[in-house]
Design a protein around this motif. Sequence first.
Motif, PDB file in Angstrom:
ATOM      1  N   VAL A   1     -12.288  -5.915  -0.812  1.00  0.00           N
ATOM      2  CA  VAL A   1     -11.960  -7.109  -1.604  1.00  0.00           C
ATOM      3  C   VAL A   1     -10.516  -7.534  -1.362  1.00  0.00           C
ATOM      4  O   VAL A   1     -10.211  -8.744  -1.396  1.00  0.00           O
ATOM      5  N   LEU A   2      -9.626  -6.590  -1.095  1.00  0.00           N
ATOM      6  CA  LEU A   2      -8.258  -6.972  -0.762  1.00  0.00           C
ATOM      7  C   LEU A   2      -8.195  -7.631   0.617  1.00  0.00           C
ATOM      8  O   LEU A   2      -7.454  -8.598   0.818  1.00  0.00           O
ATOM      9  N   TRP A   3      -8.962  -7.116   1.536  1.00  0.00           N
ATOM     10  CA  TRP A   3      -9.028  -7.745   2.866  1.00  0.00           C
ATOM     11  C   TRP A   3      -9.556  -9.171   2.740  1.00  0.00           C
ATOM     12  O   TRP A   3      -9.013 -10.114   3.333  1.00  0.00           O
ATOM     13  N   GLN A   4     -10.588  -9.344   1.958  1.00  0.00           N
ATOM     14  CA  GLN A   4     -11.160 -10.674   1.747  1.00  0.00           C
ATOM     15  C   GLN A   4     -10.139 -11.618   1.118  1.00  0.00           C
ATOM     16  O   GLN A   4     -10.119 -12.815   1.407  1.00  0.00           O
ATOM     17  N   ALA A   5      -9.261 -11.063   0.279  1.00  0.00           N
ATOM     18  CA  ALA A   5      -8.238 -11.878  -0.388  1.00  0.00           C
ATOM     19  C   ALA A   5      -7.062 -12.206   0.520  1.00  0.00           C
ATOM     20  O   ALA A   5      -6.216 -13.022   0.152  1.00  0.00           O
ATOM     21  N   GLY A   6      -6.982 -11.556   1.685  1.00  0.00           N
ATOM     22  CA  GLY A   6      -5.911 -11.866   2.628  1.00  0.00           C
ATOM     23  C   GLY A   6      -4.961 -10.734   2.930  1.00  0.00           C
ATOM     24  O   GLY A   6      -4.028 -10.905   3.728  1.00  0.00           O
ATOM     25  N   CYS A   7      -5.167  -9.566   2.347  1.00  0.00           N
ATOM     26  CA  CYS A   7      -4.310  -8.415   2.637  1.00  0.00           C
ATOM     27  C   CYS A   7      -4.662  -7.862   4.013  1.00  0.00           C
ATOM     28  O   CYS A   7      -5.836  -7.591   4.303  1.00  0.00           O
ATOM     29  N   ARG A   8      -3.656  -7.667   4.839  1.00  0.00           N
ATOM     30  CA  ARG A   8      -3.906  -7.214   6.204  1.00  0.00           C
ATOM     31  C   ARG A   8      -3.246  -5.881   6.538  1.00  0.00           C
ATOM     32  O   ARG A   8      -3.527  -5.290   7.590  1.00  0.00           O
ATOM     33  N   THR A   9      -2.371  -5.387   5.670  1.00  0.00           N
ATOM     34  CA  THR A   9      -1.659  -4.141   5.930  1.00  0.00           C
ATOM     35  C   THR A   9      -1.889  -3.187   4.765  1.00  0.00           C
ATOM     36  O   THR A   9      -1.709  -3.553   3.601  1.00  0.00           O
ATOM     37  N   PHE A  10      -2.272  -1.962   5.095  1.00  0.00           N
ATOM     38  CA  PHE A  10      -2.558  -0.952   4.075  1.00  0.00           C
ATOM     39  C   PHE A  10      -1.769   0.315   4.371  1.00  0.00           C
ATOM     40  O   PHE A  10      -1.473   0.634   5.526  1.00  0.00           O
ATOM     41  N   PHE A  11      -1.451   1.031   3.301  1.00  0.00           N
ATOM     42  CA  PHE A  11      -0.718   2.289   3.407  1.00  0.00           C
ATOM     43  C   PHE A  11      -1.548   3.401   2.787  1.00  0.00           C
ATOM     44  O   PHE A  11      -1.986   3.298   1.631  1.00  0.00           O
ATOM     45  N   ALA A  12      -1.767   4.459   3.565  1.00  0.00           N
ATOM     46  CA  ALA A  12      -2.466   5.655   3.102  1.00  0.00           C
ATOM     47  C   ALA A  12      -1.493   6.823   3.164  1.00  0.00           C
ATOM     48  O   ALA A  12      -0.470   6.759   3.843  1.00  0.00           O
ATOM     49  N   ALA A  13      -1.817   7.893   2.456  1.00  0.00           N
ATOM     50  CA  ALA A  13      -0.965   9.072   2.504  1.00  0.00           C
ATOM     51  C   ALA A  13      -1.313   9.963   3.689  1.00  0.00           C
ATOM     52  O   ALA A  13      -0.432  10.566   4.302  1.00  0.00           O
TER      53      ALA A  13
ATOM     54  N   VAL B   1     -10.025   3.752   5.415  1.00  0.00           N
ATOM     55  CA  VAL B   1      -9.650   2.336   5.361  1.00  0.00           C
ATOM     56  C   VAL B   1     -10.208   1.616   6.582  1.00  0.00           C
ATOM     57  O   VAL B   1     -10.813   0.538   6.474  1.00  0.00           O
ATOM     58  N   LYS B   2     -10.025   2.205   7.747  1.00  0.00           N
ATOM     59  CA  LYS B   2     -10.501   1.588   8.983  1.00  0.00           C
ATOM     60  C   LYS B   2     -12.025   1.421   8.985  1.00  0.00           C
ATOM     61  O   LYS B   2     -12.562   0.476   9.589  1.00  0.00           O
ATOM     62  N   ALA B   3     -12.725   2.330   8.315  1.00  0.00           N
ATOM     63  CA  ALA B   3     -14.185   2.262   8.291  1.00  0.00           C
ATOM     64  C   ALA B   3     -14.687   1.007   7.594  1.00  0.00           C
ATOM     65  O   ALA B   3     -15.765   0.491   7.920  1.00  0.00           O
ATOM     66  N   VAL B   4     -13.919   0.498   6.629  1.00  0.00           N
ATOM     67  CA  VAL B   4     -14.351  -0.690   5.885  1.00  0.00           C
ATOM     68  C   VAL B   4     -13.540  -1.932   6.237  1.00  0.00           C
ATOM     69  O   VAL B   4     -13.901  -3.044   5.852  1.00  0.00           O
ATOM     70  N   ALA B   5     -12.424  -1.749   6.956  1.00  0.00           N
ATOM     71  CA  ALA B   5     -11.604  -2.877   7.410  1.00  0.00           C
ATOM     72  C   ALA B   5     -11.088  -2.550   8.813  1.00  0.00           C
ATOM     73  O   ALA B   5      -9.918  -2.214   8.997  1.00  0.00           O
ATOM     74  N   PRO B   6     -11.932  -2.631   9.815  1.00  0.00           N
ATOM     75  CA  PRO B   6     -11.578  -2.161  11.163  1.00  0.00           C
ATOM     76  C   PRO B   6     -10.356  -2.838  11.762  1.00  0.00           C
ATOM     77  O   PRO B   6      -9.652  -2.241  12.584  1.00  0.00           O
ATOM     78  N   ASP B   7     -10.091  -4.080  11.373  1.00  0.00           N
ATOM     79  CA  ASP B   7      -8.974  -4.823  11.959  1.00  0.00           C
ATOM     80  C   ASP B   7      -7.682  -4.688  11.156  1.00  0.00           C
ATOM     81  O   ASP B   7      -6.666  -5.295  11.511  1.00  0.00           O
ATOM     82  N   ALA B   8      -7.715  -3.903  10.091  1.00  0.00           N
ATOM     83  CA  ALA B   8      -6.521  -3.741   9.255  1.00  0.00           C
ATOM     84  C   ALA B   8      -5.455  -2.945   9.995  1.00  0.00           C
ATOM     85  O   ALA B   8      -5.752  -2.087  10.842  1.00  0.00           O
ATOM     86  N   ARG B   9      -4.206  -3.238   9.664  1.00  0.00           N
ATOM     87  CA  ARG B   9      -3.091  -2.424  10.125  1.00  0.00           C
ATOM     88  C   ARG B   9      -2.867  -1.351   9.067  1.00  0.00           C
ATOM     89  O   ARG B   9      -2.645  -1.654   7.892  1.00  0.00           O
ATOM     90  N   VAL B  10      -2.942  -0.081   9.470  1.00  0.00           N
ATOM     91  CA  VAL B  10      -2.915   1.020   8.511  1.00  0.00           C
ATOM     92  C   VAL B  10      -1.808   2.002   8.874  1.00  0.00           C
ATOM     93  O   VAL B  10      -1.813   2.597   9.960  1.00  0.00           O
ATOM     94  N   PHE B  11      -0.860   2.174   7.952  1.00  0.00           N
ATOM     95  CA  PHE B  11       0.226   3.131   8.112  1.00  0.00           C
ATOM     96  C   PHE B  11      -0.074   4.393   7.315  1.00  0.00           C
ATOM     97  O   PHE B  11      -0.593   4.315   6.195  1.00  0.00           O
ATOM     98  N   VAL B  12       0.288   5.535   7.884  1.00  0.00           N
ATOM     99  CA  VAL B  12       0.067   6.831   7.237  1.00  0.00           C
ATOM    100  C   VAL B  12       1.420   7.392   6.829  1.00  0.00           C
ATOM    101  O   VAL B  12       2.281   7.662   7.669  1.00  0.00           O
ATOM    102  N   LEU B  13       1.621   7.581   5.538  1.00  0.00           N
ATOM    103  CA  LEU B  13       2.942   7.844   4.973  1.00  0.00           C
ATOM    104  C   LEU B  13       3.408   9.297   5.028  1.00  0.00           C
ATOM    105  O   LEU B  13       4.606   9.561   5.121  1.00  0.00           O
ATOM    106  N   ASN B  14       2.490  10.237   4.918  1.00  0.00           N
ATOM    107  CA  ASN B  14       2.891  11.622   4.637  1.00  0.00           C
ATOM    108  C   ASN B  14       3.137  12.468   5.874  1.00  0.00           C
ATOM    109  O   ASN B  14       2.558  13.539   6.056  1.00  0.00           O
TER     110      ASN B  14
END
Length: 388
Positions: free
Chosen positions: A63-75, A83-96
Motif C-alpha cells: 500500500v505504501l508502494w501504491q501511494a508512491g513510496c519507492r525507498t524502504f529501510f529494513a534492519a 520487501v522485495k518479494a512484494v515490491a520488486p522494483d523498490a530500493r531497499v537499504f539494510v541498516l544493521n
Amino acid sequence: MTATRSNITTTGADPRLAGGRLTIDLDALVANWRLLAEKSPADTGAVVKADAYGLGIVHVVPVLWQAGCRTFFAALPEEGLRVKAVAPDARVFVLNGFFAEAFPVYEQSNLIPVLGSLHELSLWKKLNKGRKDKLPFALNVDTGMNRLGLNVDEGLAFAADGRAEKPILLITHLATADDRAHALNQKQFESFQELRAAFAGIESSIANSPGIFHPASREFDLNRPGVAIYGGEPLSDTPNPMRPVVTLEARIVQIQTGVKGETVGYGATTTLQRDTRIAICSVGYADGYLRSASGSGVPLRNAVPGGGEGFVAGKKVPIIGRITMDLTSFDITNLAEDAVKPGDYIELFGPNIALDDAARSAGTIGYELLTSLGNRYHRRYLHSGQSD
C-alpha cells in the motif's frame, strides 16, 4: 464519495477461537505517510523493519508502494528480501551492518547495505574486487548517537580518499529529535552538513519520524520515517498529528464480583475498597500486552501510580491487579450492569486510548507495544483499495 473498504484477514487466528483481535487501518497508514511526505521537500521513504513494526511487511509495503513510496529501510537482509518479494522494483537499504556471508544475497537481490565501520568498508571492497560493476552501498556516519556508524573524522577521511568507491547514500541518525529543544539536534545537523559537503553530489538522509518536523532536515534529500507512519507520536511536546492505525482489542471471558476487603490476582496486590465488578479478558504478556502496565504489584507502579486502561461501553476502565500470561482484569464497576457481557471486546489501544498513552502506562514507548504484538490475535486489515 467514501471508498468502500474491505476486510482482509490474514492466516492468523480464527476469529471464532481467538482471544483478541487487531484491526490495522491501511488507509490511515497511507494517510500518515502522505502527511509526513508533505512536511518536507525531501523524498520520503519508509522504515519497515521488525516486520513493518509488527503489522506485516506483506500488507504494509504494497500500500505504501501504491501511494508512491519507492525507498524502504529494513534492519536485516531477510527483511529486505521480504520487501522485495512484494515490491520488486523498490530500493531497499539494510541498516544493521554487513557480514561477509551475506554478500551473495546482495549480489542476487539488489539489496543495498548500509556500511558503518572501516571494517565493513574494507570487507565490502574486498568482496567487490574483480567485479566490473561494483555493487552500491550506503554509508552511515555517527554524529552523536554512539551507535552504528563511522565517526565524523573517519567519514571525512573516507570522503577525501580518491581511491575509495563512494556511497550512493550518506546517512546519520538523530538521537534526540523527539525533543526539538535539545542541543544535540543542532550539533548533529551541523556535523552532518560538514559531511554532506565533503560527499558533494551524494544523496543524504538524516530525518527519522520526529526529524521531519525540524526545519533543518529540509536541506537533505531523503526522509526515512518509521513509527509515525504506524500512528505513533513523532514529538514529545505537541499533540500527535498522526491518525491511529492499529486497534487492539481483547475478548471479555468472564465477569466476576469481588467483595470489599478481598484481593485480586497474583500476589494479592490489590485490596478491593468496594464491591467490585471485574471483567477478565483474554489477553496477557504472552500476547505482548506488557506486565508492567498492571494496575498494581509491579515496580513501575511505585513511580507511576496509574496503570493501563481499557475502553468499553463508551468509558475508560482501569486494569486491576497484575497482568498475567493470558489474562488481564479490568474494574467495570462504574458501568451499567448490562453494559458488557462475556464475548464483548474491550479496546486496549486504538481510537479511544492512544498507542503512546497505553505505552506510557507500561513505562515504555509505542514502538515496543507494536513490535511486541503476539501471534494469537485475529488480524483484520482495512483498505479501500484505492491509491488516492
